[in-house]
Motif scaffolding. Structure first.
Motif, PDB file in Angstrom:
ATOM      1  N   TYR A  83      -4.449  19.284  -0.649  1.00 39.86           N
ATOM      2  CA  TYR A  83      -4.631  17.950  -1.238  1.00 39.86           C
ATOM      3  C   TYR A  83      -6.108  17.658  -1.524  1.00 39.86           C
ATOM      4  CZ  TYR A  83      -3.623  12.866  -1.738  1.00 39.86           C
ATOM      5  OH  TYR A  83      -3.503  11.566  -2.175  1.00 39.86           O
TER       6      TYR A  83
ATOM      7  N   CYS B  53       4.102   6.476   1.810  1.00 38.04           N
ATOM      8  CA  CYS B  53       3.411   6.616   3.094  1.00 38.04           C
ATOM      9  C   CYS B  53       2.465   5.432   3.251  1.00 38.04           C
ATOM     10  CB  CYS B  53       2.629   7.920   3.149  1.00 38.04           C
ATOM     11  SG  CYS B  53       1.853   8.214   4.759  1.00 38.04           S
ATOM     12  N   ASN B  54       2.259   5.022   4.508  1.00 40.05           N
ATOM     13  CA  ASN B  54       1.379   3.873   4.733  1.00 40.05           C
ATOM     14  C   ASN B  54      -0.060   4.261   5.044  1.00 40.05           C
ATOM     15  OD1 ASN B  54       2.018   4.881   7.222  1.00 40.05           O
ATOM     16  ND2 ASN B  54       2.460   2.926   8.178  1.00 40.05           N
ATOM     17  N   VAL B  55      -0.367   5.553   4.969  1.00 38.61           N
ATOM     18  CA  VAL B  55      -1.761   5.987   4.991  1.00 38.61           C
ATOM     19  C   VAL B  55      -1.953   6.962   3.824  1.00 38.61           C
ATOM     20  CG1 VAL B  55      -2.172   5.613   7.450  1.00 38.61           C
ATOM     21  CG2 VAL B  55      -1.221   7.801   6.677  1.00 38.61           C
ATOM     22  N   ASN B  56      -3.152   7.495   3.702  1.00 40.77           N
ATOM     23  CA  ASN B  56      -3.432   8.434   2.609  1.00 40.77           C
ATOM     24  C   ASN B  56      -4.358   9.512   3.140  1.00 40.77           C
ATOM     25  OD1 ASN B  56      -3.780   9.725   0.168  1.00 40.77           O
ATOM     26  ND2 ASN B  56      -4.906   8.067  -0.822  1.00 40.77           N
TER      27      ASN B  56
ATOM     28  N   SER C 285       4.699  11.879  -0.521  1.00 36.25           N
ATOM     29  CA  SER C 285       4.203  10.788   0.320  1.00 36.25           C
ATOM     30  C   SER C 285       3.297   9.837  -0.461  1.00 36.25           C
ATOM     31  CB  SER C 285       3.440  11.343   1.524  1.00 36.25           C
ATOM     32  OG  SER C 285       2.212  11.916   1.131  1.00 36.25           O
ATOM     33  N   GLN C 286       2.608  10.345  -1.452  1.00 38.55           N
ATOM     34  CA  GLN C 286       1.670   9.508  -2.192  1.00 38.55           C
ATOM     35  C   GLN C 286       2.232   9.098  -3.547  1.00 38.55           C
ATOM     36  OE1 GLN C 286      -0.899   8.387  -0.466  1.00 38.55           O
ATOM     37  NE2 GLN C 286      -0.201   9.690   1.210  1.00 38.55           N
ATOM     38  N   SER C 287       3.524   9.154  -3.659  1.00 34.22           N
ATOM     39  CA  SER C 287       4.167   8.737  -4.907  1.00 34.22           C
ATOM     40  C   SER C 287       5.042   7.524  -4.673  1.00 34.22           C
ATOM     41  CB  SER C 287       5.034   9.875  -5.460  1.00 34.22           C
ATOM     42  OG  SER C 287       4.231  10.965  -5.839  1.00 34.22           O
ATOM     43  N   ARG C 288       5.329   6.846  -5.751  1.00 28.86           N
ATOM     44  CA  ARG C 288       6.274   5.739  -5.690  1.00 28.86           C
ATOM     45  C   ARG C 288       7.689   6.294  -5.841  1.00 28.86           C
ATOM     46  NH1 ARG C 288       3.809   0.539  -8.547  1.00 28.86           N
ATOM     47  NH2 ARG C 288       1.772   0.551  -7.559  1.00 28.86           N
TER      48      ARG C 288
ATOM     49  N   TYR D 185       0.831  -1.204   0.000  1.00 31.07           N
ATOM     50  CA  TYR D 185       0.000   0.000   0.000  1.00 31.07           C
ATOM     51  C   TYR D 185       0.866   1.255   0.000  1.00 31.07           C
ATOM     52  CZ  TYR D 185      -3.546   3.342   1.629  1.00 31.07           C
ATOM     53  OH  TYR D 185      -4.397   4.419   1.758  1.00 31.07           O
ATOM     54  N   CYS D 186       1.967   1.215   0.735  1.00 28.03           N
ATOM     55  CA  CYS D 186       2.831   2.398   0.833  1.00 28.03           C
ATOM     56  C   CYS D 186       3.559   2.679  -0.474  1.00 28.03           C
ATOM     57  CB  CYS D 186       3.820   2.250   1.979  1.00 28.03           C
ATOM     58  SG  CYS D 186       4.955   0.861   1.820  1.00 28.03           S
ATOM     59  N   GLY D 187       3.630   1.712  -1.351  1.00 20.78           N
ATOM     60  CA  GLY D 187       4.207   1.928  -2.676  1.00 20.78           C
ATOM     61  C   GLY D 187       5.720   1.830  -2.744  1.00 20.78           C
TER      62      GLY D 187
ATOM     63  N   GLU E  38      10.122   5.751  -7.757  1.00 23.85           N
ATOM     64  CA  GLU E  38      10.613   6.050  -9.102  1.00 23.85           C
ATOM     65  C   GLU E  38       9.897   7.260  -9.711  1.00 23.85           C
ATOM     66  OE1 GLU E  38       8.992   3.413  -8.145  1.00 23.85           O
ATOM     67  OE2 GLU E  38       7.449   2.777  -9.566  1.00 23.85           O
ATOM     68  N   GLN E  39       8.868   7.750  -9.042  1.00 27.25           N
ATOM     69  CA  GLN E  39       8.122   8.888  -9.579  1.00 27.25           C
ATOM     70  C   GLN E  39       8.605  10.225  -9.036  1.00 27.25           C
ATOM     71  OE1 GLN E  39       4.204   7.681  -8.376  1.00 27.25           O
ATOM     72  NE2 GLN E  39       3.880   6.375 -10.155  1.00 27.25           N
TER      73      GLN E  39
ATOM     74  N   TRP F 294       1.773  15.504  -0.163  1.00 25.31           N
ATOM     75  CA  TRP F 294       1.252  14.368  -0.919  1.00 25.31           C
ATOM     76  C   TRP F 294       2.094  14.072  -2.156  1.00 25.31           C
ATOM     77  CZ3 TRP F 294      -0.015  15.086  -5.969  1.00 25.31           C
ATOM     78  CH2 TRP F 294      -0.255  16.404  -6.389  1.00 25.31           C
TER      79      TRP F 294
END
Lengths: 330, 423
Positions: free
Chosen positions: B343, B170-173, B183-186, B121-123, B188-189, B180
């Protein structure tokens, strides 16, 4: 074409469309479809697709594609069907599923056949883009990466990246692949038919997770409502015109990675302009095989893909799960 | 993307932040000849894409160098010029192997069950053939020198700087996430640089920072790197503080605590509903983690971001304060912070100051000794007051400490012990 059907049309309809009723969670018929024609889902099958060997016969696959396309669009030639999908001058994206590597990915043979028909329909080679999340996914599925603009391109999202701004709908906030937003005018969705250990099944709707930067965030709650919400993001909703599910091989358990012990040669294509109807039917095909093999149903395992019904609800209206609204052609 | 690389936030946008100018970043790009000199590669052998890829990475180092107080001669170790991601990939420490090459992650309470070739989930964690890997060891996507007050830590070496780093993931959203974009990216992004633990510790030492802060995204997801970096820092006398949501399993937490010096926990709300709907997590593991940290003697501070209509009722403030008092003690600093639209919560207004003052009044009335208000520069509730004699013992304006009246951990006026990490 050879022997196409293993069961009669009536049995087929009884089995799959009736099963699709299970997909409903709201029982509400989408008003969007109340005044529309039925959603047509074509299940094209060819028992001799693999001939005497294990590989798919490219000629038979081509014929199966042609027949399925004619059936979906009610035309008397494949070319006239394709002309209803695309117009010359458009850049057409082919969203394949290459996640599992060779074995359970959109087949190169199918994509080649589609590219040829697109060219006949007036789409220049340079205007055809085969894409998925990662270059490595495409390569492992058998596609050769090419970003040169003078020929058919095959690129992962890591080639062009994602938009900086978030696209937001419902519970989803994602950055969309630039291949989708900036390159393609139209998209033909080319998923596979398989089980998914978290989302239940991955067919047409789920395949669009390959267009967002953060799919890992949206598998929770069996993908509901996230998968439906992703398909509502305007560039996806506006550009995806057709869904051709590669079901030459299908996998009823152990997905999304390739587990050969749970695959079987379905020898078919599922084709529709309605991803919800297609997914409803595809889900029931997988459930039927699970029952046949003595594997518990997805419902019993707590991973029934309710996102399919959500995609049909009044907030989404992406298609229908109503058996009365699905015309199943075999 | 580039502009966001070095612009992480511990605080909402209303508070002035240092940012990088995109043009400045572009100017920092090495020339092609410089690059080939760095890498030993013949420039003529590189195609445009390779060149850009290589060029972008040293630029991060250059950026980080710029931001680190503009110190001349600062070197972020060797520029990360290799295209090889394998150096970031280390086997994860907490997971369980399952049949058919699946694994179950045991790092955070989510316990993702991950199929081969799939991500958590955390990516930032991936199953490769039945072995589970972190993809972000030494893969730093944000590096910055911040006042420790920005984390915020108010009772941990006040007035000092923290060399602050993050990786992607990140392990939450959280719908209100301020960072974000990382934290909300992988991994490689986002653009990252290779910063192995010893190199990190050396840079921190060169910059005379007493502390490394793991912050901006969620340090739990780069757990292995954090532990190794903390060890490398301690070897040079540098402390480590963690800025986390506290969504971690007990076993990894217990192994982490002896190796770090303080943990600030973002307690997002005091209701399961909020955690489920806004955070996409659970509250109980966070509360359990806080209790465990205290039992292990860890210095904790808690931040509660007050969001209009979502977690701002009197009952919730009171329940929170009562829980802290009963389970952690009255000396744990509690920071009520002001929300700014961000966000996925851009539809809500900033928190009214009256709401924050009400929250503080409730927590004060429940007997908590150190209740602060954050993201309101100049507000008197930024200061620390002695709970016994009520004198101001640490004065602050924003992130700046203006005066200190604590000596050897005690109030200079009445000798009351002020809990914290002061030396």
């Amino acid at each position: 074409m050879g022997q196409v059907l293993e069961s009669s049309r009536r049995d087929f309809l009884k089995g799959y469309v009736a099963g699709a009723v299970l997909a409903r969670s709201t029982g509400v018929l989408s008003p969007f479809f109340a005044s529309q024609e039925k959603s047509r889902v074509v299940i094209g099958r060819d028992a001799l697709l693999r001939g005497s060997g294990s590989g798919v016969d490219s000629d038979r696959l081509w014929k199966l594609l042609d027949k399925s396309m004619q059936s979906v669009y009610g035309t008397d030639s494949p070319l006239s069907a394709w002309k209803k999908v695309v117009r010359p001058g458009e850049v057409v994206g082919l969203k394949v599923n290459g996640l599992s590597g060779v074995g359970m990915t959109t087949s190169v043979l199918l994509v080649e056949s589609i590219c040829e028909r697109l060219r006949e329909a007036g789409i220049a080679q340079k205007d055809i883009v085969i894409w998925d999340r990662l270059n490595t996914d495409l390569e492992s599925a058998g596609f050769r990466i090419n970003s040169r603009p003078d020929r058919i391109r095959a690129i992962g999202n890591d080639t062009l990246g994602y938009e900086d701004e978030l696209a937001i709908y419902g519970s989803v906030g994602s950055r969309l692949a630039k291949t989708l937003t900036q390159v393609c005018d139209a998209v033909i969705n080319l998923p596979v038919l398989k089980d998914h250990g978290i989302a239940g099944v991955t067919i047409a709707l789920k395949n669009m997770f390959g267009a967002i930067h953060n799919p890992n965030k949206y598998h929770i709650n069996v993908g509901d409502p996230y998968i439906a919400d992703v398909n509502m993001l305007p560039p996806i909703r506006q550009k995806v015109r057709l869904h051709i599910c590669d079901a030459t091989t299908a996998q009823y358990e152990g997905g999304p990675s390739f587990k050969p012990q749970w695959t079987w040669p379905f020898n078919g294509l599922l084709v529709s302009t309605d991803p919800v109807a297609l997914d409803s039917v595809g889900w029931q095909i997988l459930e039927k095989k699970r029952a046949e093999k003595g594997v518990e149903s997805l419902q019993a395992l707590g991973r029934a893909p309710h996102y399919i019904a959500t995609a049909a609800d009044p907030q989404h209206r992406l298609g229908t799960t109503e058996p009365d609204r699905i015309q199943l052609d075999l | 993307m580039l502009k966001e690389l070095t612009a992480p936030r511990d605080v909402p946008r209303a508070v002035p932040r240092e940012r990088f100018d995109v043009q400045e970043v572009a100017d920092a790009l090495p020339t092609r000849s410089q690059l080939s000199g760095l890498t030993g590669m013949a420039a003529a052998d590189q195609d445009r894409r390779t060149f850009l890829k290589l060029a972008s990475l040293p630029c991060i180092s250059a950026c980080a160098a710029c931001c680190l107080g503009g110190l001349p001669g600062l070197a972020l170790g060797q520029p990360a010029v290799s295209d090889d991601d394998s150096r970031f990939i280390v086997e994860a420490q907490f997971y369980e192997k399952l049949p058919f090459k699946k694994i179950r992650c045991k790092l955070c309470p989510r316990e993702c069950v991950i199929d081969d070739r799939e991500r958590s989930y955390c990516g930032v964690r991936e199953n490769r053939g039945g072995t589970y890997y972190t993809l972000v060891h030494s893969r730093v996507c944000a590096a910055h020198i911040d006042p420790i007050e920005k984390k915020p830590f108010f009772h941990f070496h006040p007035g000092t700087s923290a060399f602050s780093i993050a990786t992607a993931g990140c392990n939450v959203n959280c719908k209100m996430c301020q960072n974000w974009d990382i934290s909300q990216s992988r991994p490689e992004q986002v653009r990252s640089t290779y910063l192995p633990p010893k190199d990190l510790a050396n840079i921190v030492q060169k910059n005379r920072c007493p502390t490394i802060a793991y912050t901006y995204s969620e340090p739990v997801v780069f757990y292995e790197y954090m532990r190794d970096a903390a060890d490398a820092g301690h070897a040079l006398g540098i402390k480590s503080v963690v800025v986390s949501g506290g969504f971690i399993q007990q076993d990894p937490l217990k192994k982490l605590c002896p190796g770090v010096d303080a943990i600030k926990v973002d307690l997002k709300a005091f209701s399961e509903k909020f955690y489920k709907e806004v955070v996409h997590g659970e509250i109980k593991p966070v509360l359990d983690a806080l209790v465990t940290m205290r039992k292990l003697g860890m210095w904790n501070e808690i931040v509660y971001l007050v969001i209009p209509t979502l977690n701002d009722t009197d009952a919730e403030f009171r329940a929170l304060a009562q829980w802290i008092k009963a389970n952690l003690g009255v000396d744990v600093p509690l920071h009520f912070s002001r929300f700014h639209p961000e966000y996925l919560l851009k539809n809500l207004p900033p928190t009214p100051i009256e709401t924050l003052e009400r929250a503080k009044a409730i927590a004060d009335s429940e007997g908590l000794h150190y209740v602060y208000l954050g993201n309101i520069p100049g507000h008197p509730a930024e200061n620390t007051y002695c709970p016994k004699c009520r004198h101001l013992v640490i004065g602050r304006i924003g992130f700046t400490v203006t005066e200190t009246h604590i000596h050897k951990g005690k109030c200079e006026y009445c000798q009351q012990v002020i809990p914290g990490v002061w030396t």
